[in-house]
Design a protein around this motif. Structure first.
Motif, PDB file in Angstrom:
ATOM      1  N   ASN A   7     -66.447  25.224  82.779  1.00  0.00           N
ATOM      2  CA  ASN A   7     -65.400  26.243  82.719  1.00  0.00           C
ATOM      3  C   ASN A   7     -64.538  26.103  81.481  1.00  0.00           C
ATOM      4  O   ASN A   7     -64.443  25.034  80.876  1.00  0.00           O
ATOM      5  CB  ASN A   7     -64.547  26.205  84.002  1.00  0.00           C
ATOM      6  CG  ASN A   7     -63.519  25.085  84.023  1.00  0.00           C
ATOM      7  OD1 ASN A   7     -62.438  25.193  83.437  1.00  0.00           O
ATOM      8  ND2 ASN A   7     -63.841  23.983  84.716  1.00  0.00           N
ATOM      9  N   SER A   8     -63.887  27.206  81.125  1.00  0.00           N
ATOM     10  CA  SER A   8     -62.978  27.208  79.985  1.00  0.00           C
ATOM     11  C   SER A   8     -61.894  28.245  80.217  1.00  0.00           C
ATOM     12  O   SER A   8     -62.106  29.243  80.903  1.00  0.00           O
ATOM     13  CB  SER A   8     -63.737  27.527  78.695  1.00  0.00           C
ATOM     14  OG  SER A   8     -62.898  27.365  77.556  1.00  0.00           O
ATOM     15  N   GLU A 166     -62.371  18.808  88.790  1.00  0.00           N
ATOM     16  CA  GLU A 166     -62.623  18.987  87.360  1.00  0.00           C
ATOM     17  C   GLU A 166     -62.676  17.672  86.588  1.00  0.00           C
ATOM     18  O   GLU A 166     -61.995  16.712  86.911  1.00  0.00           O
ATOM     19  CB  GLU A 166     -61.513  19.842  86.741  1.00  0.00           C
ATOM     20  CG  GLU A 166     -61.538  21.292  87.161  1.00  0.00           C
ATOM     21  CD  GLU A 166     -60.611  22.106  86.289  1.00  0.00           C
ATOM     22  OE1 GLU A 166     -61.116  22.818  85.410  1.00  0.00           O
ATOM     23  OE2 GLU A 166     -59.391  22.018  86.486  1.00  0.00           O
ATOM     24  N   TYR A 168     -62.140  16.759  82.478  1.00  0.00           N
ATOM     25  CA  TYR A 168     -61.669  17.350  81.231  1.00  0.00           C
ATOM     26  C   TYR A 168     -62.382  16.732  80.036  1.00  0.00           C
ATOM     27  O   TYR A 168     -62.205  15.555  79.738  1.00  0.00           O
ATOM     28  CB  TYR A 168     -60.156  17.190  81.107  1.00  0.00           C
ATOM     29  CG  TYR A 168     -59.397  18.238  81.880  1.00  0.00           C
ATOM     30  CD1 TYR A 168     -58.820  19.316  81.234  1.00  0.00           C
ATOM     31  CD2 TYR A 168     -59.303  18.176  83.266  1.00  0.00           C
ATOM     32  CE1 TYR A 168     -58.147  20.313  81.943  1.00  0.00           C
ATOM     33  CE2 TYR A 168     -58.638  19.157  83.987  1.00  0.00           C
ATOM     34  CZ  TYR A 168     -58.067  20.214  83.315  1.00  0.00           C
ATOM     35  OH  TYR A 168     -57.422  21.192  84.024  1.00  0.00           O
ATOM     36  N   CYS A 222     -64.333  21.007  82.231  1.00  0.00           N
ATOM     37  CA  CYS A 222     -63.421  21.945  81.564  1.00  0.00           C
ATOM     38  C   CYS A 222     -63.296  21.580  80.094  1.00  0.00           C
ATOM     39  O   CYS A 222     -63.105  20.409  79.748  1.00  0.00           O
ATOM     40  CB  CYS A 222     -62.035  21.912  82.209  1.00  0.00           C
ATOM     41  SG  CYS A 222     -60.817  22.948  81.341  1.00  0.00           S
TER      42      CYS A 222
END
Length: 252
Positions: A7-8, A166, A168, A222
């Protein structure tokens, strides 16, 4: 790990202004889920619509990315506010994107708070519980993106809201498992970021700022679109995942 969501954060411009390198359209081709800014820390109705349209073209799932009411600080400054006020603001932003997406025939997959609000909900049980209670009423199947083992993760698990943990790619971790956020992110080496993500996926380990390894479990990677050189970082990371046989797909 055989499959992972990627995801972004997207649509974080405002009017004629863009954030970072302005590479949302190109970057979206490499991810599976897009977190779309909903107007309070960034974004506006037109930007939201265009971002939804691009996601629809590429088959990328979308989610609301609500933040503190802080355009000047890009939602990365903590603002003191009662829990009810924060949840009211998040529901307002969620509803705005949901209607714009509905006009395009696109369902919302998830909600992911932004920046300082994300970290606030990771540690403040009153606000976290109130948000999840409201989601249980209006969107009980909406995925909630959050940090593993955070306060909001525990509350969501308790109340039955589905969660996505998530990792990172472009942020540092400390030994507590917390993300070391900074308002000014430096340029990163694509090969180093890709190797870091691949190690997390394959070994479940990330090197902390203290120089020690931390075990980590997650469902989604992410990588922020406003990080300098974001497109090169995403390209290198996606290539590493593809070569390792790790399928990039939505959590659902």
């Amino acid at each position: 790990m055989q499959a992972v969501d990627f995801n972004s954060d997207m649509g974080e411009g405002f009017g004629p202004w863009t954030i970072g390198d302005g590479v949302d359209a190109e970057l979206m081709a490499y991810i599976s889920s897009a977190n779309i800014a909903t107007g309070f820390h960034a974004g506006d109705p037109g930007t939201m619509r265009r971002t939804v349209e691009r996601a629809k073209q590429l088959g990328v799932a979308i989610g609301a990315h609500p933040g503190f009411r802080d355009l000047v600080g890009f939602g990365r400054r903590h603002l003191n506010a009662p829990a009810q006020e924060l949840v009211d603001d998040m529901l307002y932003q969620l509803g705005a994107l949901r209607e714009i997406a509905r006009a395009q025939g696109v369902p919302l997959q998830h909600i992911k708070p932004h920046g300082a609000l994300y970290m606030h909900l990771a540690r403040d049980e009153e606000a976290a519980r109130l948000l999840v209670q409201n989601l249980q009423i209006i969107e009980p199947t909406l995925l909630l993106y959050c940090m593993p083992n955070s306060v909001i993760w525990h509350v969501a698990k308790e109340l039955g809201q589905p969660v996505v943990r998530e990792f990172y790619a472009d942020r540092e971790y400390d030994l507590t498992g917390s993300i070391v956020f900074t308002r000014n992110v430096r340029a990163l080496d694509p090969a180093t970021v890709a190797a870091r993500v691949l190690r997390a996926c394959q070994a479940g380990l990330v090197r902390t700022v203290e120089g020690e390894d931390l075990f980590i479990e997650f469902d989604s990677i992410c990588l922020h679109s406003d990080t300098p050189g974001a497109l090169e970082l995403v390209e290198a990371t996606r290539e590493a995942l593809d070569q390792a046989g790790i399928v990039v797909r939505t959590p659902q």
